[in-house]
Write a protein that holds these residues in place. Structure first.
Motif, PDB file in Angstrom:
ATOM      1  N   ASN A  30       0.816  -1.212   0.000  1.00 48.78           N
ATOM      2  CA  ASN A  30       0.000   0.000   0.000  1.00 48.78           C
ATOM      3  C   ASN A  30       0.854   1.269   0.000  1.00 48.78           C
ATOM      4  OD1 ASN A  30      -2.229   1.630   0.078  1.00 48.78           O
ATOM      5  ND2 ASN A  30      -2.665   1.298   2.232  1.00 48.78           N
ATOM      6  N   ASP A  31       1.742   1.397  -0.962  1.00 47.55           N
ATOM      7  CA  ASP A  31       2.499   2.623  -1.176  1.00 47.55           C
ATOM      8  C   ASP A  31       3.293   3.067   0.054  1.00 47.55           C
ATOM      9  OD1 ASP A  31       3.379   4.510  -2.939  1.00 47.55           O
ATOM     10  OD2 ASP A  31       1.794   5.944  -2.487  1.00 47.55           O
ATOM     11  N   GLY A  32       3.716   2.108   0.874  1.00 52.72           N
ATOM     12  CA  GLY A  32       4.567   2.439   2.001  1.00 52.72           C
ATOM     13  C   GLY A  32       3.851   2.875   3.260  1.00 52.72           C
ATOM     14  N   ASN A  33       2.518   2.932   3.236  1.00 53.18           N
ATOM     15  CA  ASN A  33       1.782   3.277   4.453  1.00 53.18           C
ATOM     16  C   ASN A  33       1.721   2.062   5.379  1.00 53.18           C
ATOM     17  OD1 ASN A  33       1.272   5.819   3.430  1.00 53.18           O
ATOM     18  ND2 ASN A  33      -0.728   5.258   2.616  1.00 53.18           N
ATOM     19  N   VAL A  34       1.739   2.316   6.680  1.00 53.81           N
ATOM     20  CA  VAL A  34       1.638   1.235   7.664  1.00 53.81           C
ATOM     21  C   VAL A  34       0.312   1.401   8.396  1.00 53.81           C
ATOM     22  CG1 VAL A  34       2.673   0.166   9.696  1.00 53.81           C
ATOM     23  CG2 VAL A  34       4.154   1.108   7.904  1.00 53.81           C
ATOM     24  N   GLU A  35      -0.591   0.436   8.202  1.00 55.93           N
ATOM     25  CA  GLU A  35      -1.910   0.513   8.819  1.00 55.93           C
ATOM     26  C   GLU A  35      -1.964  -0.372  10.061  1.00 55.93           C
ATOM     27  OE1 GLU A  35      -5.070  -0.159   6.056  1.00 55.93           O
ATOM     28  OE2 GLU A  35      -4.526   1.592   4.858  1.00 55.93           O
ATOM     29  N   THR A  36      -2.333   0.247  11.151  1.00 55.25           N
ATOM     30  CA  THR A  36      -2.526  -0.482  12.400  1.00 55.25           C
ATOM     31  C   THR A  36      -3.959  -0.268  12.861  1.00 55.25           C
ATOM     32  OG1 THR A  36      -1.873   1.383  13.821  1.00 55.25           O
ATOM     33  CG2 THR A  36      -0.106  -0.067  13.046  1.00 55.25           C
ATOM     34  N   SER A  37      -4.399  -1.102  13.770  1.00 52.09           N
ATOM     35  CA  SER A  37      -5.731  -0.902  14.333  1.00 52.09           C
ATOM     36  C   SER A  37      -5.695  -1.145  15.829  1.00 52.09           C
ATOM     37  CB  SER A  37      -6.757  -1.823  13.659  1.00 52.09           C
ATOM     38  OG  SER A  37      -6.417  -3.174  13.851  1.00 52.09           O
ATOM     39  N   VAL A  38      -6.576  -0.431  16.505  1.00 49.81           N
ATOM     40  CA  VAL A  38      -6.771  -0.575  17.943  1.00 49.81           C
ATOM     41  C   VAL A  38      -8.230  -0.951  18.136  1.00 49.81           C
ATOM     42  CG1 VAL A  38      -6.746   0.601  20.177  1.00 49.81           C
ATOM     43  CG2 VAL A  38      -5.024   1.184  18.433  1.00 49.81           C
ATOM     44  N   THR A  39      -8.470  -2.109  18.732  1.00 48.08           N
ATOM     45  CA  THR A  39      -9.834  -2.585  18.946  1.00 48.08           C
ATOM     46  C   THR A  39     -10.088  -2.741  20.438  1.00 48.08           C
ATOM     47  OG1 THR A  39      -9.810  -3.784  16.850  1.00 48.08           O
ATOM     48  CG2 THR A  39     -11.477  -4.443  18.447  1.00 48.08           C
ATOM     49  N   SER A 166      10.371  -1.078   1.499  1.00 49.51           N
ATOM     50  CA  SER A 166      11.448  -1.425   2.441  1.00 49.51           C
ATOM     51  C   SER A 166      11.286  -0.660   3.750  1.00 49.51           C
ATOM     52  CB  SER A 166      12.821  -1.123   1.837  1.00 49.51           C
ATOM     53  OG  SER A 166      13.050  -1.941   0.712  1.00 49.51           O
ATOM     54  N   ARG A 167      10.965   0.632   3.638  1.00 44.02           N
ATOM     55  CA  ARG A 167      10.760   1.411   4.866  1.00 44.02           C
ATOM     56  C   ARG A 167       9.567   0.877   5.645  1.00 44.02           C
ATOM     57  NH1 ARG A 167       9.641   7.848   5.074  1.00 44.02           N
ATOM     58  NH2 ARG A 167      11.589   7.909   3.878  1.00 44.02           N
ATOM     59  N   ALA A 168       8.472   0.611   4.929  1.00 40.45           N
ATOM     60  CA  ALA A 168       7.276   0.094   5.604  1.00 40.45           C
ATOM     61  C   ALA A 168       7.578  -1.225   6.311  1.00 40.45           C
ATOM     62  CB  ALA A 168       6.146  -0.093   4.593  1.00 40.45           C
TER      63      ALA A 168
END
Length: 200
Positions: A30-39, A166-168
């Motif tokens: 996803n273009d280097g974005n890092v998606e996290t979630s808090v549930t 690589s950064r992600a």
């Protein structure tokens, strides 16, 4: 990938699950974005559990973090002001920072002051997030606050990697290494938040 999953009980015996996760696949694709979630899940005896999830997305190359709750406009946090600051968590200094020897003391003092103010501003923004009930809001806000702090730390550590995937990937690995500490910190912040509520 689940970073942490903790069952927490408030002082009245109500049970909650706090879960921190990262989407490994989207980080690479996803273009280097890092998606996290808090549930946060409130377990209801003889009824349906109540669940609320916040998305926390590090847009590393745009140098911002987006926090999204269902049916709410996203909150954006500009993280460029955190870049180059001394790493406070472990007392380490980022070896890639460019600091002139004569300015070390003055720069370090200013960074600490600036960082403290920005940290308070971020915390204030997170505390203003609308949540359906205050008790459920405590684990959500604690998890988001902890995740934002760790994402900034991991971004700073790997911000000079120019290739997006690589950064992600390095940021995802950084989250994985720090996951136990994140879970503990989010749990403690939840308990502290509950102590300030009169509704329990």
């Amino acid at each position: 990938m689940i970073l942490g999953d903790r069952l927490i009980t408030d002082r009245d015996g109500n049970r909650y699950t706090l879960r921190l996760s990262v989407d490994v696949r989207s980080a690479i694709l996803n273009d280097g974005n890092v998606e996290t979630s808090v549930t946060a899940i409130r377990h209801v005896d003889d009824g349906d559990d109540i669940e609320l999830t916040a998305l926390v997305r590090l847009e590393s190359f745009e140098r911002r973090i987006a926090i999204v709750l269902p049916e709410q406009l996203p909150i954006h946090i500009d993280i460029e002001y955190f870049e180059g600051f001394a790493e406070r968590a472990g007392g380490e200094v980022d070896p890639l920072d460019d600091i002139e020897p004569g300015d070390l003391v003055e720069r370090a003092a200013q960074d600490l002051l600036d960082g403290a103010g920005l940290g308070e501003a971020i915390e204030a923004a997170i505390q203003r997030m609308p949540v359906p009930e205050p008790a459920l809001g405590c684990p959500i806000k604690a998890g988001v606050s902890t995740t934002v702090g760790q994402l900034i730390h991991c971004h700073n550590r790997h911000r000079r990697i120019e290739q997006r995937s690589s950064r992600a990937w390095e940021i995802v690995k950084c989250l994985g290494v720090n996951a136990p500490g994140m879970t503990i910190k989010a749990t403690l912040r939840t308990l502290r938040c509950w102590l300030t509520l009169d509704v329990l």
